[in-house]
Structure formats: structure tokens, C-alpha cells
Design a protein around this motif. Structure first.
Motif, PDB file in Angstrom:
ATOM      1  N   ASP A 161      -1.821 -10.552  -2.710  1.00 27.60           N
ATOM      2  CA  ASP A 161      -2.178 -10.123  -1.353  1.00 27.60           C
ATOM      3  C   ASP A 161      -3.631  -9.661  -1.292  1.00 27.60           C
ATOM      4  N   ASP A 175      -0.473  -1.618   0.316  1.00 30.54           N
ATOM      5  CA  ASP A 175      -0.022  -2.452   1.431  1.00 30.54           C
ATOM      6  C   ASP A 175      -0.564  -1.926   2.757  1.00 30.54           C
ATOM      7  N   SER A 233       1.285  -5.486  -8.569  1.00 36.96           N
ATOM      8  CA  SER A 233       2.161  -6.477  -7.947  1.00 36.96           C
ATOM      9  C   SER A 233       1.623  -7.002  -6.614  1.00 36.96           C
ATOM     10  N   TYR A 234       0.654  -6.325  -6.018  1.00 33.78           N
ATOM     11  CA  TYR A 234       0.042  -6.805  -4.776  1.00 33.78           C
ATOM     12  C   TYR A 234      -1.233  -7.607  -5.046  1.00 33.78           C
ATOM     13  N   GLU A 242      -0.056  -1.056  -6.069  1.00 32.03           N
ATOM     14  CA  GLU A 242       1.385  -0.848  -5.954  1.00 32.03           C
ATOM     15  C   GLU A 242       1.704  -0.075  -4.681  1.00 32.03           C
ATOM     16  N   ASN A 243       2.984  -0.124  -4.291  1.00 27.31           N
ATOM     17  CA  ASN A 243       3.452   0.533  -3.076  1.00 27.31           C
ATOM     18  C   ASN A 243       3.170   2.025  -3.105  1.00 27.31           C
TER      19      ASN A 243
END
Length: 375
Positions: free
Chosen positions: A247, A217, A243-244, A211-212
Motif C-alpha cells: 500500500d 493505514d 504488512s502495508y 502496521e495497523n
């Protein structure tokens, strides 16, 4: 015997949840004649980690209640009514809420009780983060209105300050009953693991939610930079979910030195497998995995972030500003060239967490709090 509800988002691998599980297990274990615990999750979880943890808790005679099915949104809408039912049925003496969504659930349940003039149990809130309701200010104010002079515990000085700032923004008075109880950790006991360790490389792990908040990220971009400069000297092990996820999977397809794992049960006991743990968090409350890594004598490469910095010694040489890519690359380069005295770093971090984050101190502090507020 005091009956305590530990209210969490769900049975998953998170610092707040681990604290709740530890309290349920350890307070009951240390004081078996004084406490009964029920862990209440907002919505049902049934992944490998949650099933394993539920089995473990049940073996310790700790009951588990799920307020709704798998839908997080539906649980927030209908959960307060289900929680009200269980409060009336079980009649707990104390409800202990961990993090924002359990606080929201509890505040709405309190509204139901107020509507019918029903007596509500004593409330304990543990503030696990240093940033509260960052994108939902109105919801934060809606939640906070139903809490007045409940016991408020910060897992760090920064976390308690975040609570005070939130009350100020909401034009609400702070609780008179505030204190800090640092999250405590037991010293990890090495267990077998299934990580694909390459002893010819430097193995660096990320362990947490994708997560952020956790800076995943940023880590994705930094791994690309590290690989472009150092080739495949390092092997990155990314453990978790979030959620990433897509990615992360894409990154692992791009680079053979990026391995992805699902959430791992009892991961603290398996951290010893790695050479380093990396934590590029933007903010934390008081992150357990950093403390656990130091207990396991795995040096932590950490962003300078509220709630994370408190878990490491002052002037920790593996700290870096999150947005400064050169600072992290400099640390990585020094690791590659063997410039750090790793034994000294491990011993420094171990001594620090041993003194500050005692598991028994945490358990005794919460046990004392539970008993005092019920007098």
C-alpha cells in the motif's frame, strides 16, 4: 559476573528491541566486571539493518543467538526446545523477555523445564505495550499461566496497567514485584543521511513498522487528503517495513511527494534532517522514536494514544485524535502558514524528555534490578 539473556523477537528496528540492545551495550559498558549479555532472537534476520546491528553488538563483545531460521511460525513451534538447550548450555542467571512472542517462547520453555524438574533462571519481563494479546486471548492466557512472581517492568504507567488488566482477564494473580522504568534515550548525534530532502518543501517523516498499530493505514488516507488540499507543499518520507508495504509503494507511485525508504540503521541520529515527525499510532508502550525526535529537536505530530502521549508535554499543540481528520488538517494548515513558534516547541519538548527519559537512569535502574534479584 551475571550472565543475562535479552530475549527479543528478532534483530530489527523496534522500540522493545532497541531497549534490549541498549541494555546489553550500556549495562556492560557501565559495569564491565558485573555483566555478560547474550541477545537471543526467536528467528534469524539478515536484512541490512539486522546485519549492521549484529556487527555492532559483536564489536561490543555481545553474543547473538538465533533460535531458528527465517520462519517465524517454525520458531514458535521449535524455538522452546532450542532455547531450553541454550539455557542448559549457557546457564544464564537471568532471562529478560521483551514483548508478547518472547513471553510465549519463555513460558513454553518453562513448561519443558517443569516437566523434567529443572531449575529455571530468574525472569524479568518488560511490558512494552498498552494493548496485550488483542486478537489471541487464549494464547495470552496460555502464556501468562507460567509467570507468577517474576519481576514485571512497565515502560509506562499505561503499559503496567495493561499487564494488570491482562492478569485480571486471565483470572491470575499479579506479580508482587512490579515497577515502572521509563525507556531512556541518549541524545542523538547527527550523522550523514541519504534522505532526499527538499528544502523548498516541508519535510515530514514517518519512521516505524508499516502496521495497523502504528496507524499507517490512517496515514495513507491522510496523505491523500493533505495533498488534495495543499498540493505538494509537503514532502513525506516513509521509513520502515511491514504488512502495508504494498500500500505504501502504491501511494508513492500515485504521488511524487511520497518517498519510501527501507529501515535505516541508527535512524535516531538522522532525524535532524526532517522538519517534523508524524506518529498516527493507535497504541504504544512507550515509543522511543518520539523521545528521540524531541531530543533531536524535531517536533512530533502525534495521535493521542496510550504510551505515545506520555512521551510529549501535557497540552502538546501537535496532538490530534486519530479518527478526526479535520483536527490533523488544522495542524497541517497551521504548519504551512507558519503559525507555530517552532523554536519554542522544540525547546519545550527537549526539556520534557531530558527530565523524564534519561538513558543513564534507565541503565542504572535495570542494572540495580539485575543485581538485586540475583542476591
Amino acid at each position: 559476573m551475571l550472565k543475562v539473556f535479552e530475549l527479543v523477537r528478532s534483530i530489527h528496528l523496534g522500540g522493545a528491541e532497541i531497549v534490549a540492545f541498549n541494555l546489553a551495550e550500556s549495562c556492560k559498558g557501565c559495569y564491565p566486571d558485573k555483566f555478560e549479555f547474550i541477545v537471543v532472537e526467536l528467528h534469524k534476520t539478515n536484512d541490512a539493518y539486522s546485519l549492521d546491528k549484529k556487527k555492532f553488538l559483536k564489536a561490543k563483545n555481545i553474543r547473538i543467538v538465533s533460535l531458528w531460521g527465517k520462519s517465524k511460525t517454525a520458531s514458535l513451534l521449535f524455538g522452546p526446545f532450542i532455547l531450553a538447550y541454550y539455557l542448559l548450555k549457557e546457564k544464564p542467571d537471568i532471562v529478560h523477555s521483551h514483548t508478547d512472542l518472547p513471553d510465549l517462547m519463555l513460558s513454553n520453555t518453562r513448561r519443558i523445564f517443569s516437566l523434567f524438574h529443572l531449575r529455571f533462571p530468574k525472569v524479568v519481563r518488560t511490558i512494552h505495550n498498552t494493548v496485550l494479546w488483542p486478537t489471541h486471548n487464549i494464547l495470552g492466557k496460555h502464556t501468562e499461566r507460567m509467570f507468577v512472581n517474576d519481576r514485571v517492568i512497565g515502560v509506562s504507567g499505561n503499559a503496567l496497567e495493561a499487564y494488570q488488566n491482562l492478569r485480571g482477564k486471565c483470572n491470575l494473580k499479579e506479580s508482587h514485584y512490579q515497577s515502572i522504568i521509563y525507556n531512556g534515550c541518549a541524545v542523538p548525534q547527527p550523522e550523514n543521511h541519504a534522505f532526499k530532502i527538499d528544502n523548498k518543501k516541508i519535510n515530514i517523516a514517518f519512521c516505524g513498522r508499516f502496521e495497523n498499530q502504528k496507524g499507517i493505514d490512517v496515514l495513507i488516507e491522510r496523505i491523500r487528503l493533505i495533498n488534495s488540499k495543499f498540493g505538494d507543499t509537503f514532502l513525506f518520507h516513509l521509513i520502515g517495513s511491514g504488512s502495508y508495504q504494498n500500500d505504501i509503494q502504491k501511494l508513492s507511485r500515485e504521488y511524487s511527494n511520497v518517498l519510501v525508504y527501507d529501515t535505516v540503521p541508527n535512524v535516531a541520529n538522522k532525524l535532524y534532517a526532517f522538519d517534523f515527525l508524524i506518529m498516527p499510532s493507535r497504541f504504544e508502550g512507550l515509543v522511543l522514536i518520539s523521545i528521540e525526535a524531541s531530543f533531536a529537536k524535531v517536533p512530533v505530530i502525534a495521535a493521542r494514544a496510550p504510551g505515545l502521549s506520555e512521551t510529549l508535554p501535557v497540552d502538546w499543540p501537535l496532538n490530534f485524535p486519530l479518527e478526526d481528520e479535520e483536527a490533523l488538517l488544522h495542524i497541517i494548515e497551521k504548519i504551512k502558514s507558519g503559525e507555530y513558534d517552532l523554536d519554542a516547541l522544540k525547546n519545550q519538548a527537549y526539556s520534557y524528555v531530558s527530565e523524564k527519559f534519561s538513558h543513564r537512569t534507565m541503565v542504572d535502574s535495570y542494572s540495580k534490578l539485575y543485581l538485586e534479584i540475583n542476591e
